[in-house]
Design a protein around this motif. Structure first.
Motif, PDB file in Angstrom:
ATOM      1  N   UNK A   1      -2.276  -0.270  -3.915  1.00  0.00           N
ATOM      2  CA  UNK A   1      -1.339   0.122  -4.982  1.00  0.00           C
ATOM      3  C   UNK A   1      -2.073   0.568  -6.245  1.00  0.00           C
ATOM      4  N   UNK A   2      -3.264   0.009  -6.506  1.00  0.00           N
ATOM      5  CA  UNK A   2      -3.961   0.325  -7.761  1.00  0.00           C
ATOM      6  C   UNK A   2      -5.128   1.300  -7.567  1.00  0.00           C
ATOM      7  N   UNK A   3      -5.288   1.862  -6.369  1.00  0.00           N
ATOM      8  CA  UNK A   3      -6.540   2.583  -6.065  1.00  0.00           C
ATOM      9  C   UNK A   3      -6.612   3.984  -6.644  1.00  0.00           C
TER      10      UNK A   3
ATOM     11  N   UNK B   1      -6.223   6.859 -16.128  1.00  0.00           N
ATOM     12  CA  UNK B   1      -7.632   7.064 -15.819  1.00  0.00           C
ATOM     13  C   UNK B   1      -8.253   5.746 -15.360  1.00  0.00           C
ATOM     14  N   UNK B   2      -9.460   5.836 -14.796  1.00  0.00           N
ATOM     15  CA  UNK B   2     -10.141   4.644 -14.302  1.00  0.00           C
ATOM     16  C   UNK B   2     -11.537   5.012 -13.846  1.00  0.00           C
ATOM     17  N   UNK B   3     -12.288   4.011 -13.370  1.00  0.00           N
ATOM     18  CA  UNK B   3     -13.627   4.293 -12.861  1.00  0.00           C
ATOM     19  C   UNK B   3     -13.564   5.247 -11.662  1.00  0.00           C
ATOM     20  N   UNK B   4     -14.659   5.962 -11.387  1.00  0.00           N
ATOM     21  CA  UNK B   4     -14.679   6.893 -10.256  1.00  0.00           C
ATOM     22  C   UNK B   4     -14.837   6.168  -8.923  1.00  0.00           C
TER      23      UNK B   4
ATOM     24  N   UNK C   1       0.839  -1.209   0.000  1.00  0.00           N
ATOM     25  CA  UNK C   1       0.000   0.000   0.000  1.00  0.00           C
ATOM     26  C   UNK C   1       0.870   1.254   0.000  1.00  0.00           C
ATOM     27  N   UNK C   2       0.364   2.299  -0.666  1.00  0.00           N
ATOM     28  CA  UNK C   2       1.098   3.562  -0.738  1.00  0.00           C
ATOM     29  C   UNK C   2       0.817   4.395   0.508  1.00  0.00           C
ATOM     30  N   UNK C   3       1.855   5.077   1.001  1.00  0.00           N
ATOM     31  CA  UNK C   3       1.741   5.944   2.175  1.00  0.00           C
ATOM     32  C   UNK C   3       1.970   7.383   1.730  1.00  0.00           C
TER      33      UNK C   3
END
Lengths: 274, 274
Positions: free
Chosen positions: B163-165, B173-176, B141-143
């Motif tokens: 990591x992918x959130x 880009x990605x879903x909201x 997870x990113x901090x």
């Protein structure tokens, strides 16, 4: 049945005709058809508060306004009798305006709402989540107005339930989810009917263990997201958590084009026999 | 940084210490750490309004009360400076009480809220929906506090993102949708921190096309559903509809035991460069 609702064939339009008393005050009689037993139906109370709030904002010079959000505390349950509404603007803005609305019966505060107003978006959404139900009722959908001796909401709205959506009616249990189709009798749905539809289904907790009874709304916030197209509205209701006497209901109302027109969430109390 | 927050190691507890001015009025200074850029963080404003409302209800003789719902109209965005809160009870009841709270800065109404109070349920829920994330941050997870020159929320809360959130951070880009884990620094989460967590993630629309900017909340209603257990809170946020400049964010906060502690939904406006 009140005099104003006889004969027009549009019982929803008739139910939200307010008498303007001036200075942001309005009066309306609550009708035994828009009722849950002996008490006023919460969905109609949301509409009345929205309408009073928007009327007051318009009188204060706000531009043409749609409801964007209606958030209400249900303090006491009004009887089927006249009520008064008092609307006091909180902000009149260029993009967003806001007004507080109090609903009183016999000088007692019954509900308190805030109505947030602006202009509903038109055109294609940038993002839209899939609707669950199809745009028209299933051929085997149940029609509650077909029951003998039916009264209340099924007499003033067209309602249909998927054959499997209401296990409690068959003495069975299931997850706290419900769905259905609804439209007003004698007219096409508008944004106020979309607001009402956010509270149209029976309480989801009826499915959990078959307890049926008074399930009072404590707090209900509805977001309006677009003007509904003509046709049926599809309604999906589900509870995320039922804990102690408290449960949530998260209701999504989607129009015939597949666009979300209302998102309503309420905190309610599980049935107590009255 | 205000004097009261130096040295205790509990920046959340320090941020919601209100000075009681009597008669339902309170004062507090907004801190540059609980901020989004030059404006106060909405999640903390929700906490301050809840706390003022509960304090007023307690002074009026209501029994020991938890917040069950906090519903707010964000009329104007407060600067990082002192604000005053005014709480006026709507109903003091046996089961449910309700209070209206106004938040003012320089005598201008900035926010209006209604706080619904009662007693949070204890014990096992009858029904609980599965949480999405696991109870602890993923190893990768990113901090956000590890970024050089970080300021604001990551300095006062522990935050982790899968990591992918957050594709927008990688120029993708990605879903909201977004998710993450959060807990206050120096203490365990309580119900007020659960309330704050309903607004802790970046706006979901950042993912849609990478536009990043001011995304003002218009209306936010949070339901509190239980007292959080010690440990991380998991937060899931998703938009159902993004249409024109308007989008919704539906946030679920789940505690380390897997129980829903907060359900927050807001209507917000898509980013405008300021």
């Amino acid at each position: 049945m009140s005099d104003t609702t006889v004969g027009t064939g549009r019982p929803f339009a008739d139910a939200h005709v307010l008498t303007d008393l001036g200075d942001g005050r309005f009066r309306v009689a609550l009708d035994d058809r828009w009722a849950i037993g002996s008490k006023a139906f919460g969905g109609l109370l949301m509409v009345l508060m929205a309408k009073a709030g928007l009327a007051r904002l318009t009188a204060d010079g706000a531009p043409a306004l749609d409801p964007l959000a209606v958030s209400a505390d249900f303090l006491r349950a009004p009887d089927l009798a006249p009520v008064e509404l008092e609307a006091v603007p909180l902000k009149v803005g260029r993009t967003i305006s806001s007004v507080a609305v109090r609903l009183l019966q016999d000088d007692r505060l019954m509900l308190h709402a805030t109505v947030t107003a602006g202009v509903l978006p038109e055109g294609e959404p940038v993002w839209e989540t899939d609707a669950g139900l199809g745009p028209e009722p299933d051929p085997d959908a149940a029609d509650p107005s077909a029951q003998p001796g039916v009264s209340g909401l099924p007499t003033v709205c067209d309602l249909r339930y998927p054959a499997t959506a209401l296990p409690f009616l068959r003495g069975e249990t299931g997850p706290p989810r419900m769905s259905g189709w609804v439209r007003p009798r004698g007219e096409e749905p508008d944004v106020l009917f979309a607001l009402l539809s956010g509270d149209i289904l029976p309480p989801t907790v009826f499915n959990l263990d078959g307890r049926v009874g008074w399930a009072p709304t404590v707090q209900l916030t509805a977001l309006l997201r677009g003007r509904p197209a003509p046709g049926w509205l599809r309604v999906d209701s589900r509870s995320r958590t039922v804990s102690g006497t408290q449960f949530d209901e998260d209701v999504t109302v989607v129009d015939s084009r597949g666009r979300t027109v209302c998102q309503a969430r309420q905190l309610a109390l599980a049935p107590l026999q009255r």
